[in-house]
Design a protein around this motif. Structure first.
Motif: not given
Length: 341
Positions: A8-9, A11
């Motif tokens: 998520r960080k 991506w």
């Protein structure tokens, strides 16, 4: 869970690697005239979406204050359209003594004459949390300024010029930069409460659009047969481009953070990206106009094709470090203002 958090960080960085790999495996999809039609979807739709998104997310007072930040605008435009070309010209006096292809060296000079881009500098400034309004103003103003200044610089440094269709280039820039930005601002006046309440992921939307731009850019690079040059010359040009970008980013950082500069950390972020980035969207069409009929036009274009993805990759890699620096500087300033006199 740790892996999911990392994805998520990071991506966007992972996305860059994936789109480059996809472009390498199947470049025909994203080339001009290909199924994606980047001459329409990128040159018009993607750039317009980026600036509409920026207009929608920007508070009007922030944009107004950016217009009045004359010192910052003078610094950015002077650096990118005066200092940058002169510094590269001096560097090429030395590189001319080497065995590097002379047309590639001329291509480096054309890169230096280009105005700021209308997308990447804005998105990277936003990703860091810098002065996005200033980045938007300088990207838009620099592009319009480049319509006049860039052909003059190419004539001055390379001795070749032809008539530039100012009206068509101006119209494209107006329709893809100014109009979407104004429309975004108009929509914001009606949707302000909704936007403040729901907080849409403006940054993620712009980053996703940038991935599309990166993909089509690398498709053009990988599908261009003229990229197959002497490996040593090509490698040296890549290294020179990386060196120029890193050196100029450090130089703009040093100037904008020195005592008495009048710039805050958010300004510094916008200055670093806007001063060192160059426009491929405006650059390639302008090169085709100014150097029409040159049999070495493709070779002259190679450094710009390399510079554009390089500036996005380098900027994306540096985003976490620059964001961390900016946060620490802002905290330090806040603490100093809270201390009793």
């Amino acid at each position: 869970m740790g892996l999911l958090a990392m994805l998520r960080k990071e991506w966007f960085t992972i996305g860059i690697a994936l789109v480059i790999l996809s472009a390498k495996l199947q470049p025909s999809i994203g080339v001009k005239g290909g199924p994606l039609k980047p001459e329409i979807t990128i040159a018009y739709a993607a750039v317009s979406l980026i600036f509409f998104n920026s207009g929608l997310s920007l508070k009007t007072e922030e944009l107004t204050s950016a217009l009045l930040h004359v010192r910052l605008h003078l610094f950015v435009q002077s650096f990118t359209l005066i200092f940058f070309p002169l510094a590269v010209w001096l560097l090429l006096r030395v590189l001319a003594l080497t065995a590097i292809d002379q047309w590639l060296l001329r291509g480096l000079q054309t890169v230096s004459c280009m105005p700021p881009p209308v997308s990447s500098a804005v998105i990277l400034t936003k990703a860091v949390g810098g002065n996005e309004a200033a980045a938007i103003f300088n990207s838009a103003f620099g592009s319009f300024l480049g319509i006049v200044v860039t052909p003059m610089l190419l004539l001055l440094f390379l001795g070749s010029s032809s008539s530039v269709p100012f009206s068509s280039i101006f119209s494209q820039l107006f329709m893809t930069v100014v109009v979407p930005l104004i429309l975004g601002q108009v929509c914001r006046t009606f949707l302000r409460e909704f936007l403040d309440r729901r907080k849409p992921p403006f940054g993620a939307i712009s980053s996703a659009v940038l991935l599309m731009i990166i993909y089509t850019t690398f498709c053009d690079t990988f599908s261009n047969p003229n990229i197959e040059l002497d490996p040593i010359s090509l490698l040296l040009v890549v290294l020179i481009i990386f060196s120029i970008q890193i050196s100029f980013m450090l130089l703009t950082f040093a100037f904008s953070t020195r005592s008495g500069s009048g710039f805050n950390p958010a300004d510094t972020v916008a200055i670093m990206f806007c001063s060192t980035h160059k426009s491929l969207t405006l650059g390639i069409p302008m090169l085709k106009i100014v150097f029409e009929g040159y049999e070495h036009l493709s070779l002259i274009s190679v450094p710009l094709l390399i510079y554009h993805p390089t500036q996005i990759l380098l900027g994306s890699i540096l985003v976490p470090s620059i964001r961390s620096w900016m946060s620490s500087r802002q905290k330090a300033v806040k603490l100093s203002t809270l201390q009793p006199i």
